[in-house]
Every structure is written in C-alpha cells, then in structure tokens.
Design an enzyme around this catalytic site. Structure first.
Site, PDB file in Angstrom:
ATOM      1  N   ASP A  68       0.805  -1.223   0.000  1.00 29.92           N
ATOM      2  CA  ASP A  68       0.000   0.000   0.000  1.00 29.92           C
ATOM      3  C   ASP A  68       0.839   1.275   0.000  1.00 29.92           C
ATOM      4  OD1 ASP A  68       0.752  -1.013   2.516  1.00 29.92           O
ATOM      5  OD2 ASP A  68      -0.770   0.145   3.562  1.00 29.92           O
TER       6      ASP A  68
ATOM      7  N   GLU B  84      -0.425  -2.444   5.144  1.00 26.20           N
ATOM      8  CA  GLU B  84       0.545  -2.382   6.246  1.00 26.20           C
ATOM      9  C   GLU B  84       0.430  -1.055   6.991  1.00 26.20           C
ATOM     10  OE1 GLU B  84       3.779  -1.371   8.632  1.00 26.20           O
ATOM     11  OE2 GLU B  84       3.493  -0.367   6.711  1.00 26.20           O
ATOM     12  N   GLU B  85       0.058  -0.001   6.255  1.00 23.77           N
ATOM     13  CA  GLU B  85      -0.042   1.324   6.875  1.00 23.77           C
ATOM     14  C   GLU B  85      -1.305   1.473   7.724  1.00 23.77           C
ATOM     15  OE1 GLU B  85       2.322   3.298   6.889  1.00 23.77           O
ATOM     16  OE2 GLU B  85       3.566   2.905   5.141  1.00 23.77           O
TER      17      GLU B  85
ATOM     18  N   HIS C  94       7.327   8.889   4.780  1.00 28.15           N
ATOM     19  CA  HIS C  94       5.984   9.462   4.921  1.00 28.15           C
ATOM     20  C   HIS C  94       5.960  10.964   4.629  1.00 28.15           C
ATOM     21  CE1 HIS C  94       3.878   6.033   7.330  1.00 28.15           C
ATOM     22  NE2 HIS C  94       4.906   5.568   6.649  1.00 28.15           N
TER      23      HIS C  94
END
Length: 431
Positions: free
Chosen positions: A98, A164-165, A400
């Site tokens: 993702d 995963e996020e 990020h």
C-alpha cells in the site's frame, strides 16, 4: 579414488563458488526488471485495502512462474507458493503493497499523480515509505528462486500483503487479517523473512536488531467526566481540564519512574486533547488520545497496568470519573527478531553484503505489522539501505513525506538477501 579432507573442502568451496556465481548471474539479469516494476508501482500507487490494480499486476507476473497463486487474501493480498517437490522447510517472504495519502514533490519520470478517496475526501497518493521497492524486490526474488527450483528443498511462500499502513476507518486489514485467514498455513510456514528499505541508510548496507527491533503500538483514549460550571466559580465544578493536566503529567512517570529503561525503551505520548469551547466555562468532559510504544513484553504489560491505576486514581482524587480504552482501535505486537534465527542468518548477511556493511542497530519505536507473523513463527526483519551515497543523512527526506526518495540501486542487495537467506536456511534444515 581416495579424497583427503583438504581435497573435499576444496571441492565444496569450488561448488559453493559456482553456485554463488550462478545466483549472481540470475540476479544481475533480473535487476533491470526489478527497477521497471518499482517504477510502475511508484507511478500507480493505491491506498490500503484498495490495492486492486497492484494485485492484478503482481498476479499477472506470478502467472509466468511455476507457482500456485491465491488472490483476494485479506481483501487484496496475493500469495504464491513455489514447491520444489522435495522435502524441506517452508520459508515465507513478505512484501507490503500500500501507498499513503501524501502528495509527491519529487521530479521523477515515474512520479505519482494518482488520487483516491479517503475519509470522504479526494487525496493524492504516493509510495512514500518504499513499499513499491518491497514488491519489486520480492518479485525479483520469486523469479530467481523459480529459475533455481531444482536446487531447492522444501517450499517458498511469497506474501504480497495489503494495508501495512493501517486499514481505513471502520475496516480491518494487513498482516493481522492475513494471519487470521491462514496465510501461514497450508503449507505451514517454518520461518519468515522481511525487509524494509530505509531512506537514511546508505545503499549497500543492511541493519539488523536481535529481539525487539520495532515497538509494539497501543493507541489509547481517556474520557474524563466532571461537572460543568462558570469559570469564575471553579469551586462549583469538578474540573476535567485540571484532572486531564494531572493525568498527562502522571502518565509520563510510568516510563521515567517505573520502567527499567536500561533494558528496553518505551514511550507514552498524548497526542490530542479536546475539551471546552469558551474561556469562561469549565466543561463537563475532556478527551485525551495518545499512543504507547514498548519494546519488551513485560514492559508492555506493566504500562497497561499502570495506565489503569493512574487514570482511576487521579480521577478518584479529583472527584471525577474517567474511562480508559486501551487499545483504542488497533494494536501491533513487538516486531521481535528471533535471536536464534538472527544468529543463524548473520553469516548469510555478512557474505551477501560484506561484513563491514552489516550493521548491528538499536531498536526503534516505530511499528510494523510484520510483527503479527512473528507472533506465530520465528521471523527476521531487516533494514535495507536506500539512501544515495552522495546525499548526507541529514539531507535525506524522511519516510511518509512528499520528498521521500530511495535509490533504485539499493534493490539489488535486497533481492540477494532474500534469495540467499532462503537458500541458506533450506540447506541448513536439510543437514
């Protein structure tokens, strides 16, 4: 013909050298494809639990290999099993799929301009944490190992994991759901390996941490209920703001005064406070939201107990009521690298990257849902260098962020590590 011990050793060394040469040739050939795959994923990222086109792209590639494919695992996950046809261990390799709701600000030929819906809003989407490289490296590893099928003993399970996020609000996703849906079963996985590219580590280097590598994460919410009154007459109130202030300060003493920090670090952070709407009104209610990070199971249990004790005790002392929700909406275990497996694989890391490029590192208080696999089977999670050598660590953009960048040149070592760890573990189990 009689062979001496020295002669046998020379023969084994020569055989190993030829095998290594063959592996390196296969990896050299697949590297351009790995780069192309990475560029595709980077240009067309998708958010958590929405990796539909990403999954189709991965599946299309896997269909060119001699593997058994399962799709739709934990919504969009893809799993492939390479069966050597010979007895041996089952080794799982994992990559996450993702992207993030981040606007890319890099000038790349493969820059993302994608948008998606998130929480009812249209948001930009970017692979701002390197998951594009993880998928590409695992695809490259799958191709190399498939070409070496006659040299394998056992099975390899390639896990392409969504979310995963973290799943969108109101949904479940990620490694926790993959485990619940049986991704480590049929065939039963013996060990699992994973890696994460890192924008602050030089390409060519790999970092590892035995035991607690990344923290458990436990969000919490505290709702404090008091009695509303005019700000000029506080004695008529039960003040939830003053109560909240005392709680915020007291929660910090769990780490600073109750945990043995020379053994493992921990964090208790309050990230959000909501209460009141006017300067002259003491409100009826205040809400605190925060996160707990721990690297040790005993410390995690202690923080849980201490949170309950402090919240209840402070509220009672102030005449207020308080409700603690812990964990709040999700919870990740400690990313725990099995010490025996880590020690077993260290010679592989040294041989693959070069001993000077293998760095023993301190744990970090970030979290990874790879930890859900490690709760079930021994696992090893590594940090792979992705920072260009001509960029200083302080100038390398953080994960990020819109400027996040990792160098394509770092991925070849990732393929080498995943391939060699798989082969070496198989061969050690065979013996």
């Amino acid at each position: 013909m009689k062979r001496t011990a020295l002669g046998i050793a020379c023969l084994l060394t020569t055989t190993f050298a030829h095998a290594a040469q063959d592996i390196n040739t296969l990896i050299d050939k697949v590297e351009p494809q790995v780069i192309d795959w990475r560029h595709h994923f980077h240009e067309f990222p998708e958010l958590s639990n929405r990796e539909f086109e990403t999954a189709k792209y991965i599946t299309s590639f896997l269909q060119t290999l001699d593997v058994e494919i399962t799709t739709g695992v934990a919504k969009t996950g893809v799993v492939a099993v390479l069966d050597s046809g010979k007895p041996g261990p089952v080794i799982a390799l994992r990559a996450d799929m993702d992207g993030l709701p981040v606007p890319e600000q890099n000038e790349l030929a493969y820059k993302s301009t994608q948008t998606a819906q998130y929480n009812g809003n249209t948001v930009p989407v970017m692979h701002a944490c390197g998951h594009d490289t993880h998928m590409a490296m695992l695809m490259g590893t799958a191709k190399v190992l498939s070409q070496m099928k006659d040299q394998l003993h056992g099975k390899v399970k390639f896990i392409f994991q969504p979310a995963e996020e973290g799943a969108p609000p109101g949904e479940k996703g990620g490694a926790e759901i993959m485990v619940k849906e049986g991704v480590l079963k049929n065939p039963d996985v013996d060990v699992i390996f994973g890696l994460h590219i890192n924008a602050n580590t030089d390409i060519g280097k790999v970092r590892y941490t035995p035991k607690g590598s990344m923290a458990a994460v436990d969000p919490f919410k505290i709702v404090i209920k008091g009695k509303q009154a005019h700000g000029a007459y506080p004695w008529k109130s039960v003040d939830p703001i003053v109560t909240a202030a005392q709680m915020v300060m007291s929660l910090q003493t769990i780490v600073s005064r109750e945990l043995k920090l020379i053994d493992a670090a921990a964090v208790v952070s309050v990230g959000s406070i909501h209460g009141g709407n006017r300067s002259n009104i003491i409100p009826n209610e205040v809400e605190l939201i925060g996160t707990i990070r721990t690297l040790d199971k005993d410390a995690r249990e202690h923080v849980y107990e201490a949170m309950q004790r402090k919240v209840k005790g402070i509220a009672m002392s102030m005449g207020a009521q308080a409700e603690l929700t812990l964990p709040l909406d999700y919870s990740y275990p400690i990313t725990y690298n099995d010490p025996q497996l880590t020690a077993q694989m260290l010679p592989t890391l040294n041989r693959t990257a070069g001993k000077d490029n293998v760095l023993l590192s301190n744990p970090v208080t970030g979290a990874e849902d790879f930890s859900f696999y490690q709760e079930q089977v021994p696992g090893l999670f590594l940090w792979l260098g992705g920072k260009p050598l001509d960029v200083s660590e302080k100038d390398s953009p953080a994960h990020h962020t819109p400027e996040f960048f990792v160098d394509d040149k770092g991925m070849k070592l990732g393929v080498e590590l995943l391939t060699n760890m798989t082969l070496d573990y198989m061969n050690s189990a065979k013996r």
